[in-house]
Write a protein that holds these residues in place. Structure first.
Motif, mmCIF file in Angstrom:
data_model
loop_
_atom_site.group_PDB
_atom_site.id
_atom_site.type_symbol
_atom_site.label_atom_id
_atom_site.label_comp_id
_atom_site.label_asym_id
_atom_site.label_seq_id
_atom_site.Cartn_x
_atom_site.Cartn_y
_atom_site.Cartn_z
ATOM 1 N N ASP A 20 0.875 -1.122 -0.063
ATOM 2 C CA ASP A 20 -0.016 0.100 0.019
ATOM 3 C C ASP A 20 0.704 1.339 -0.022
ATOM 4 O O ASP A 20 0.273 2.365 0.093
ATOM 5 C CB ASP A 20 -0.980 0.068 1.330
ATOM 6 N N ALA A 21 2.237 1.196 -0.187
ATOM 7 C CA ALA A 21 3.047 2.440 -0.268
ATOM 8 C C ALA A 21 2.525 3.270 -1.294
ATOM 9 O O ALA A 21 2.149 2.546 -2.356
ATOM 10 C CB ALA A 21 4.562 1.701 -0.426
ATOM 11 N N ASN A 22 2.881 4.583 -1.223
ATOM 12 C CA ASN A 22 2.648 5.639 -2.057
ATOM 13 C C ASN A 22 3.504 5.670 -3.249
ATOM 14 O O ASN A 22 4.859 5.749 -2.940
ATOM 15 C CB ASN A 22 2.723 6.897 -1.354
ATOM 16 N N LYS A 28 10.315 8.653 -5.121
ATOM 17 C CA LYS A 28 11.657 9.309 -4.766
ATOM 18 C C LYS A 28 12.755 8.426 -3.992
ATOM 19 O O LYS A 28 13.829 8.709 -4.190
ATOM 20 C CB LYS A 28 11.056 10.322 -3.644
ATOM 21 N N ARG A 29 12.161 7.451 -3.183
ATOM 22 C CA ARG A 29 13.225 6.619 -2.688
ATOM 23 C C ARG A 29 13.971 5.850 -3.699
ATOM 24 O O ARG A 29 15.126 5.641 -3.640
ATOM 25 C CB ARG A 29 12.307 5.397 -1.638
ATOM 26 N N MET A 30 13.552 5.237 -4.596
ATOM 27 C CA MET A 30 14.405 4.787 -5.701
ATOM 28 C C MET A 30 15.443 5.670 -6.329
ATOM 29 O O MET A 30 16.303 5.174 -6.668
ATOM 30 C CB MET A 30 13.342 4.151 -6.818
ATOM 31 N N ASP A 32 16.373 8.371 -4.781
ATOM 32 C CA ASP A 32 17.555 8.697 -3.596
ATOM 33 C C ASP A 32 18.541 7.542 -3.496
ATOM 34 O O ASP A 32 19.537 7.802 -3.308
ATOM 35 C CB ASP A 32 16.901 8.791 -2.562
ATOM 36 N N GLU A 33 17.987 6.231 -3.680
ATOM 37 C CA GLU A 33 18.935 5.166 -3.671
ATOM 38 C C GLU A 33 19.539 4.613 -4.704
ATOM 39 O O GLU A 33 20.308 3.600 -4.941
ATOM 40 C CB GLU A 33 18.299 3.729 -2.930
ATOM 41 N N ASN A 34 19.046 5.297 -5.951
ATOM 42 C CA ASN A 34 19.668 5.075 -7.388
ATOM 43 C C ASN A 34 19.713 3.443 -7.646
ATOM 44 O O ASN A 34 20.529 2.957 -8.004
ATOM 45 C CB ASN A 34 21.267 5.516 -7.440
ATOM 46 N N ILE A 35 18.463 3.076 -7.218
ATOM 47 C CA ILE A 35 17.967 1.690 -7.807
ATOM 48 C C ILE A 35 16.792 1.854 -8.893
ATOM 49 O O ILE A 35 16.061 2.740 -9.223
ATOM 50 C CB ILE A 35 17.513 1.023 -6.577
ATOM 51 N N SER A 36 16.649 0.668 -9.562
ATOM 52 C CA SER A 36 15.745 0.494 -10.631
ATOM 53 C C SER A 36 14.606 -0.426 -10.178
ATOM 54 O O SER A 36 13.545 -0.634 -11.081
ATOM 55 C CB SER A 36 16.354 0.379 -11.917
ATOM 56 N N SER A 37 14.522 -0.763 -9.053
ATOM 57 C CA SER A 37 13.413 -1.782 -8.748
ATOM 58 C C SER A 37 13.579 -1.968 -7.042
ATOM 59 O O SER A 37 14.309 -1.739 -6.582
ATOM 60 C CB SER A 37 13.598 -3.310 -9.264
ATOM 61 N N VAL A 38 11.932 -2.110 -6.757
ATOM 62 C CA VAL A 38 12.027 -2.551 -5.307
ATOM 63 C C VAL A 38 11.223 -3.869 -5.366
ATOM 64 O O VAL A 38 10.131 -4.110 -5.990
ATOM 65 C CB VAL A 38 11.303 -1.313 -4.381
ATOM 66 N N GLY A 39 11.380 -4.491 -4.039
ATOM 67 C CA GLY A 39 10.416 -5.655 -3.932
ATOM 68 C C GLY A 39 9.321 -5.207 -3.113
ATOM 69 O O GLY A 39 9.308 -4.347 -2.375
ATOM 70 N N VAL A 40 7.890 -5.545 -3.243
ATOM 71 C CA VAL A 40 6.891 -5.139 -2.841
ATOM 72 C C VAL A 40 6.337 -6.547 -1.931
ATOM 73 O O VAL A 40 6.368 -7.603 -2.501
ATOM 74 C CB VAL A 40 5.769 -4.926 -3.750
ATOM 75 N N ILE A 50 6.867 -7.133 -7.617
ATOM 76 C CA ILE A 50 7.971 -6.087 -8.003
ATOM 77 C C ILE A 50 7.661 -4.961 -8.696
ATOM 78 O O ILE A 50 6.754 -5.120 -9.583
ATOM 79 C CB ILE A 50 9.155 -6.845 -8.840
ATOM 80 N N LEU A 51 8.334 -3.804 -8.415
ATOM 81 C CA LEU A 51 8.002 -2.556 -9.082
ATOM 82 C C LEU A 51 9.109 -2.159 -9.613
ATOM 83 O O LEU A 51 10.347 -1.999 -8.709
ATOM 84 C CB LEU A 51 7.525 -1.679 -8.001
ATOM 85 N N THR A 52 9.353 -1.782 -10.880
ATOM 86 C CA THR A 52 10.455 -1.278 -11.464
ATOM 87 C C THR A 52 10.155 0.166 -12.060
ATOM 88 O O THR A 52 8.970 0.742 -12.093
ATOM 89 C CB THR A 52 11.029 -2.244 -12.612
ATOM 90 N N SER A 53 11.503 0.771 -12.412
ATOM 91 C CA SER A 53 11.356 2.129 -12.954
ATOM 92 C C SER A 53 10.412 2.181 -14.244
ATOM 93 O O SER A 53 9.884 3.223 -14.514
ATOM 94 C CB SER A 53 12.765 2.760 -13.213
ATOM 95 N N THR A 54 10.573 1.053 -15.086
ATOM 96 C CA THR A 54 9.525 0.881 -16.117
ATOM 97 C C THR A 54 8.047 1.052 -15.843
ATOM 98 O O THR A 54 7.347 1.706 -16.554
ATOM 99 C CB THR A 54 9.903 -0.520 -17.006
ATOM 100 N N ASP A 55 7.671 0.500 -14.588
ATOM 101 C CA ASP A 55 6.335 0.780 -14.207
ATOM 102 C C ASP A 55 5.825 2.007 -14.121
ATOM 103 O O ASP A 55 4.574 2.501 -14.105
ATOM 104 C CB ASP A 55 6.320 -0.030 -12.739
#
Length: 137
Positions: A20-22, A28-30, A32-40, A50-55
């Motif tokens: 449910d993250a905004n 912004k977190r991606m 700031d951390e210079n990453i292109s994906s996060v695990g959800v 998984i959410l990527t910069s492409t999303d």
């Protein structure tokens, strides 16, 4: 490359966010951390997507307001995963077969332990990155 294993070049630890993250906060977190994906992850901490910069391109294309959207609206949920003990060649083949650039690396007991991306593979092949220390276990 069949003697090179995912655990040696994957990115770890994995940045995770709640389902449910905004979306704007995650973007912004991606950055700031210079990453292109996060695990959800869900409320139990299990990998839900998984959410990527492409999303975020999809969010922009649909005219969505990232201030009002949860990441669950755009994350990929049909996940293709690998383990740290899989050969990198297997990961690369899966990426090609499924047209993805990021694969969560999972462990039966620990859950998501890393992410391997086309960037990780390219950096290793080009000699820019040295492999990480081998995973024990």
């Amino acid at each position: 490359m069949d003697d090179l294993f995912v655990g040696r070049i994957m990115s770890s630890p994995v940045t995770t966010v709640a389902v449910d993250a905004n979306a704007k906060a995650v973007a912004k977190r991606m950055l700031d951390e210079n990453i292109s994906s996060v695990g959800v992850v869900d409320a139990d901490g299990d990998l839900a997507g998984i959410l990527t910069s492409t999303d975020f391109v999809e969010i922009a294309a649909e005219g969505g307001d990232p201030d009002e959207l949860a990441v669950s609206a755009f994350m990929s949920t049909e996940l293709v995963t690998v383990t740290a003990n899989d050969p990198v060649e297997t990961a690369a083949s899966l990426m090609l077969d499924h047209s993805v650039h990021h694969l969560p690396v999972v462990d039966e007991t620990e859950g998501v332990v890393g992410i391997i991306s086309t960037t990780d593979i390219t950096a290793y092949v080009s000699g820019i990155e040295e492999p990480a220390a081998p995973m024990l276990g």
